[in-house]
Design an enzyme around this catalytic site. Structure first.
Site, PDB file in Angstrom:
ATOM      1  N   TYR A 146      32.482 -28.933  -2.690  1.00  0.00           N
ATOM      2  CA  TYR A 146      31.155 -28.405  -2.331  1.00  0.00           C
ATOM      3  C   TYR A 146      30.307 -28.292  -3.591  1.00  0.00           C
ATOM      4  CZ  TYR A 146      27.493 -25.447  -0.393  1.00  0.00           C
ATOM      5  OH  TYR A 146      26.273 -24.956   0.013  1.00  0.00           O
ATOM      6  N   ASP A 189      32.282 -29.044 -11.783  1.00  0.00           N
ATOM      7  CA  ASP A 189      31.454 -28.028 -11.130  1.00  0.00           C
ATOM      8  C   ASP A 189      32.268 -26.734 -11.118  1.00  0.00           C
ATOM      9  OD1 ASP A 189      29.981 -26.381  -9.554  1.00  0.00           O
ATOM     10  OD2 ASP A 189      29.724 -27.797  -7.890  1.00  0.00           O
ATOM     11  N   LYS A 210      27.047 -18.268  -9.875  1.00  0.00           N
ATOM     12  CA  LYS A 210      27.763 -17.063  -9.420  1.00  0.00           C
ATOM     13  C   LYS A 210      27.889 -16.000 -10.513  1.00  0.00           C
ATOM     14  CE  LYS A 210      29.255 -19.339  -5.519  1.00  0.00           C
ATOM     15  NZ  LYS A 210      28.627 -19.223  -4.232  1.00  0.00           N
TER      16      LYS A 210
END
Ligand SMILES: Cc1ncc(COP(=O)(O)O)c(C=O)c1O
Length: 453
Positions: A150, A252, A279
């Site tokens: 993702y 990522d 995040k």
């Protein structure tokens, strides 16, 4: 036999009422697909430490911390103070600010691949810019990515995140499949899909497509797609083949940055060309970043011509930067060790709980993250993940809410530093109680095997 949805409706009337209002002003009453679940999402009013309170006043242990972002829990005093102090000085200027230099320095010091970094506001932007940089640097158009990984919601990212396995081609040579209505045809042509953790197949495809590939992007530990760690051998092969063919390797680490001070790349000892972060680096505020090799990042330097422009009203905004600096300073190596130890322990405990109920499950853990998959087979890639029983996952998620624990609807969890042994035990006990309650319901149904999401 218990129906978790009935109990959920009975115990969350104010969330239900808010959702009825919300549907009149937002599609489906939500502004974030990943926090929506049927019959209606939970509305949370406040959080403190590892606990959250919903609008009916019910307290729960927060086992997902805004999809892993809240590693220090909610309203950490140092982060709150940093935000308060910066808010009083101003939250955004059409100018550079000293705090962005501090956070950039801190990240470059910690993350092995970062010679230089740029800030943006979401992981989606970070991967979009990293891919653009790679295309600009190599002069090639295409990006290879992992099936089931993702990378956010831009056009290059919305390919083969959660394809229906029946339509996704052979497991060792997946077909690019759109994740969304509106994914452009060119994205399917320019995105090459690789099987995660299958080094020979991935290498074969990379060699086949190499002349058009600008980058291979992957999460070294797949996060939202089920907490699936890459094998060291897989990452090593990707590093070697991309290096040989002049393709940039992008890690990522928007989620996996929580596993060690230098992220998963530090744990594996493999340095990518570019890295994306998000995040935890914003201390709970919307901050993300991309960075890497100096000679690649140089393309963004406005002193050279041509350069890649990266505007953004909120890039490096001092509020997010201040929260990020405060959070990063709290995250010492000892803090990571402690969290990861607790993460390993909770996975062991959960494995014991499911075994005691004779319910086949895979407890995938990595650092302070975990995911539960209702399947007999070890979950090592997208296809094994997608074989899990989605209805059981939904039941467990809802029933855990009824027992005072909030996970992600896909039964993903992430620990936070305020969690003590008693909090963790409370979560394990909630899982125990839920599984005991749900077993008759599950046994009354034929086992189902469906795709995820
Ligand atoms: C690995 C990874 N990359 C990118 C993103 C997108 O980040 P954002 O939701 O901030 O756009 C996410 C979000 O969960 C993620 O897990």
């Amino acid at each position: 036999m218990i129906d978790p949805e009935v109990v959920y409706r009975e115990t969350t009337p104010r969330s239900g009422a808010l959702h009825e209002r919300a549907v009149t002003v937002m599609p489906g009453g939500t502004t974030r697909t990943t926090t929506y679940f049927a019959p209606y999402p939970l509305y949370i009013e406040r959080g403190e430490g590892c606990r959250v309170w919903d609008v009916d006043g019910t307290e729960r242990i927060d086992m997902i911390g805004n999809y892993t972002a809240m590693i220090l829990g909610h309203s950490h005093p140092k982060v709150v103070e940093a935000i308060r102090a910066q808010a009083a000085r101003g939250t955004g200027f059409a100018a550079a600010n000293p705090v962005e230099v501090e956070l950039a320095t801190l990240l470059c010091e910690r993350v092995p691949s970062l010679d230089a970094v740029r800030f943006c506001n979401s992981g989606t932007e970070a991967t979009m810019f990293a891919m653009r940089l790679a295309r600009a640097f190599t002069g090639r158009p295409s990006i290879a990515r992992m099936e089931g990984g993702y990378h956010g919601t831009h056009d290059y990212a919305e390919v083969s995140t959660h394809p229906a396995p029946a339509e996704a081609g052979p497991a060792d040579d997946p077909r690019a499949a759109p994740d969304s209505m509106g994914t452009p045809g060119w994205a399917l042509e320019e995105v090459v899909v690789l099987p995660f953790n299958n080094a020979p197949a991935a290498e074969r495809i990379i060699r086949r497509e190499g002349s058009r590939l600008a980058a291979v992007i992957l999460e070294p530990i797949i996060g939202a797609g089920g907490v699936i760690a890459a094998t060291p051998e897989f990452l090593r092969r990707l590093r070697d083949v991309t290096h040989e063919l002049g393709i940039l390797l992008i890690f990522d680490e928007v989620i996996s940055f929580r596993v060690a001070p230098g992220g998963a790349q530090e744990l594996y000892g493999i340095v990518p060309d570019l890295t994306t972060l998000g995040k935890i680096i914003g201390g709970g505020l919307p901050v993300a970043a991309f960075g890497g090799r100096a000679d690649v990042m140089e393309l963004l330097d406005p002193r050279r011509e041509p350069n890649i422009a990266q505007g953004g009203t909120y890039n490096g905004n001092p509020l997010g930067m201040a929260a990020g600096v405060a959070a990063m300073k709290e995250l010492t190596p000892d803090v990571y060790d402690d969290l990861n130890r607790k993460g390993a322990r909770v996975c062991e405990q959960l494995t014991e709980v499911f075994a005691s109920h004779h319910v086949p499950v895979q407890v995938n853990g990595a650092g302070s993250m975990l995911a539960l998959h209702f399947t007999d087979t070890p979950v090592v890639d997208y296809r094994t993940m997608a074989a899990g029983d989605r209805q059981k996952t939904r039941d467990l998620f809802l029933d855990l809410l009824n027992h005072g624990a909030l996970m992600a609807p896909r039964a993903m969890g992430a620990l936070s530093t305020p969690m003590g042994e008693d909090d963790i035990q409370r979560f394990v006990d909630a899982v125990d109680a839920s599984v005991a309650e749900l077993r008759p319901r599950w046994e009354s149904r034929e086992p189902t095997s469906q795709t995820s999401r």
